[in-house]
Design a protein around this motif. Structure first.
Motif, short mmCIF file in Angstrom:
data_model
loop_
_atom_site.label_atom_id
_atom_site.label_comp_id
_atom_site.label_asym_id
_atom_site.label_seq_id
_atom_site.Cartn_x
_atom_site.Cartn_y
_atom_site.Cartn_z
N MET A 124 0.84 -1.19 0.00
CA MET A 124 0.00 0.00 0.00
C MET A 124 0.87 1.24 0.00
N VAL A 125 0.29 2.38 -0.36
CA VAL A 125 1.02 3.64 -0.35
C VAL A 125 0.91 4.25 1.04
N CYS A 126 2.06 4.38 1.71
CA CYS A 126 2.13 5.02 3.02
C CYS A 126 2.38 6.52 2.85
N HIS A 127 1.89 7.31 3.80
CA HIS A 127 2.15 8.74 3.77
C HIS A 127 3.60 9.03 4.13
N ASN A 128 4.10 8.38 5.17
CA ASN A 128 5.51 8.43 5.61
C ASN A 128 5.93 9.71 6.31
N ASP A 129 5.05 10.72 6.38
CA ASP A 129 5.48 11.98 6.99
C ASP A 129 4.32 12.62 7.76
N VAL A 130 3.64 11.80 8.59
CA VAL A 130 2.51 12.31 9.38
C VAL A 130 3.07 12.98 10.64
N CYS A 131 3.74 14.10 10.43
CA CYS A 131 4.26 14.91 11.54
C CYS A 131 3.20 15.95 11.91
N PRO A 132 3.33 16.62 13.05
CA PRO A 132 2.31 17.60 13.43
C PRO A 132 2.05 18.67 12.38
N GLU A 133 3.08 19.10 11.66
CA GLU A 133 2.90 20.13 10.65
C GLU A 133 2.07 19.67 9.46
N ASN A 134 1.86 18.36 9.33
CA ASN A 134 1.13 17.82 8.18
C ASN A 134 -0.24 17.28 8.55
N VAL A 135 -0.73 17.62 9.74
CA VAL A 135 -2.06 17.18 10.17
C VAL A 135 -2.92 18.42 10.45
N VAL A 136 -4.07 18.48 9.83
CA VAL A 136 -5.01 19.59 10.02
C VAL A 136 -6.03 19.18 11.08
N PHE A 137 -6.18 20.01 12.11
CA PHE A 137 -7.12 19.74 13.20
C PHE A 137 -8.35 20.64 13.08
N ARG A 138 -9.47 20.08 13.50
CA ARG A 138 -10.70 20.86 13.66
C ARG A 138 -11.36 20.40 14.96
N ASP A 139 -11.69 21.37 15.80
CA ASP A 139 -12.33 21.06 17.08
C ASP A 139 -11.53 20.06 17.91
N GLY A 140 -10.21 20.19 17.86
CA GLY A 140 -9.35 19.36 18.69
C GLY A 140 -9.09 17.95 18.19
N ARG A 141 -9.57 17.63 16.98
CA ARG A 141 -9.38 16.29 16.43
C ARG A 141 -8.69 16.37 15.07
N ALA A 142 -7.85 15.38 14.79
CA ALA A 142 -7.19 15.30 13.49
C ALA A 142 -8.24 15.09 12.41
N ALA A 143 -8.28 16.00 11.43
CA ALA A 143 -9.33 15.98 10.42
C ALA A 143 -8.83 15.75 9.01
N ALA A 144 -7.54 16.03 8.75
CA ALA A 144 -7.04 15.89 7.38
C ALA A 144 -5.52 15.79 7.39
N LEU A 145 -4.99 15.22 6.32
CA LEU A 145 -3.56 15.08 6.12
C LEU A 145 -3.14 15.89 4.89
#
Length: 266
Positions: A124-145
């Motif tokens: 499968m294709v992994c993202h490989n770079d799910v660091c804090p700068e690459n995660v979008v939060f809404r209402d305190g929850r991770a909502a997008a990459l």
């Protein structure tokens, strides 16, 4: 930059080169943009709405993607991004990505970045770079990459390991103190991430070892950029303790392998 452009901050590879123009984000296009754009479209077709949608490529070598509204944690990372509920939501979001991408066709390895790729490859294709700068939060929850530039074929547990490095974080307390709030319990937080993801027991047993493997790959990634004289990586290495810090982190991971495994399987 036009007057109406908004510079988007964060990250090191494309620092200063990413702008928002209304509902679009424009940034330097990676060499494998066609493969990445095809993958992002395949994810959207499978119902994954938590990643940018490619719009096109410009004549001057930039890519255009849809803008995803929300909050992104930048270093030093704030308390709100490091709560246990936030951590669990990162695991859940990563699982959604993997479930959507499990049936996607994986192109030849040449189409993907080798920089942070799983050395063992995978289905499968992994993202490989799910660091804090690459995660979008809404209402305190991770909502997008965002920022799929390092995506490449690999094992799901590899992507969990890479994510754990940044979000637990998998660092000795002294190293973690540079960027993270004090008092984070790495052993408990690794279990929270695995639970949020829904990691299978067979993968839990091997996760600490895969994290050590991922740390070696990340160290080599930094070493290549330092050898090339990249100023951002040279500065970060100097400010965060040099290679002695990497030695300390790797020794700490090995020393705590049993504790991590016990927590994951308990």
């Amino acid at each position: 930059m036009a007057a109406e452009d908004e510079a988007l901050v964060g990250g090191m590879v494309n620092a200063g080169a990413v702008v928002r123009r209304g509902e679009l984000v424009e940034r330097p296009a990676p060499r494998n943009a066609p493969a990445l754009h095809a993958h992002l479209r395949a994810l959207r077709a499978r119902g994954f709405d938590a990643a940018p949608v490619p719009v096109g490529l410009t004549a001057d070598g930039r890519e255009q993607l849809t803008f995803l509204p929300g909050d992104v944690a930048l270093p030093p990372f704030p308390d709100w991004a490091m709560t246990r509920s936030a951590l669990a939501s990162v695991g859940s979001l990563l699982r959604r990505l993997h479930d959507a991408g499990a049936a996607a066709t994986v192109g030849p390895r040449a189409d993907w970045s080798p920089e942070l790729a799983d050395p063992e490859g995978g289905p499968m294709v992994c993202h490989n770079d799910v660091c804090p700068e690459n995660v979008v939060f809404r209402d305190g929850r991770a909502a997008a990459l965002i920022d799929f530039d390092m995506a490449a074929p690999g094992r799901a547990v590899w992507d969990v390991a890479m994510t754990a490095r940044y979000w637990v974080p998998m660092l000795d307390p002294g190293s973690a103190a540079t960027l993270y709030p004090a008092g984070l319990d790495a052993v408990a937080r690794l279990r929270i991430l695995a639970d949020g993801y829904g990691l299978a027991a067979t993968d839990r047993a091997g996760l600490p070892g895969v994290i050590e493997q991922a740390t070696e790959v990340c160290r080599a990634f930094v070493a290549r950029r330092v050898a090339d004289g990249n100023p951002a990586y040279l500065q970060a290495l100097a400010e965060r303790g040099g290679w002695e810090r990497w030695d300390r982190v790797q020794a700490w991971l090995a020393d705590h392998r049993t504790a991590f495994t016990t927590a994951l399987l308990s």
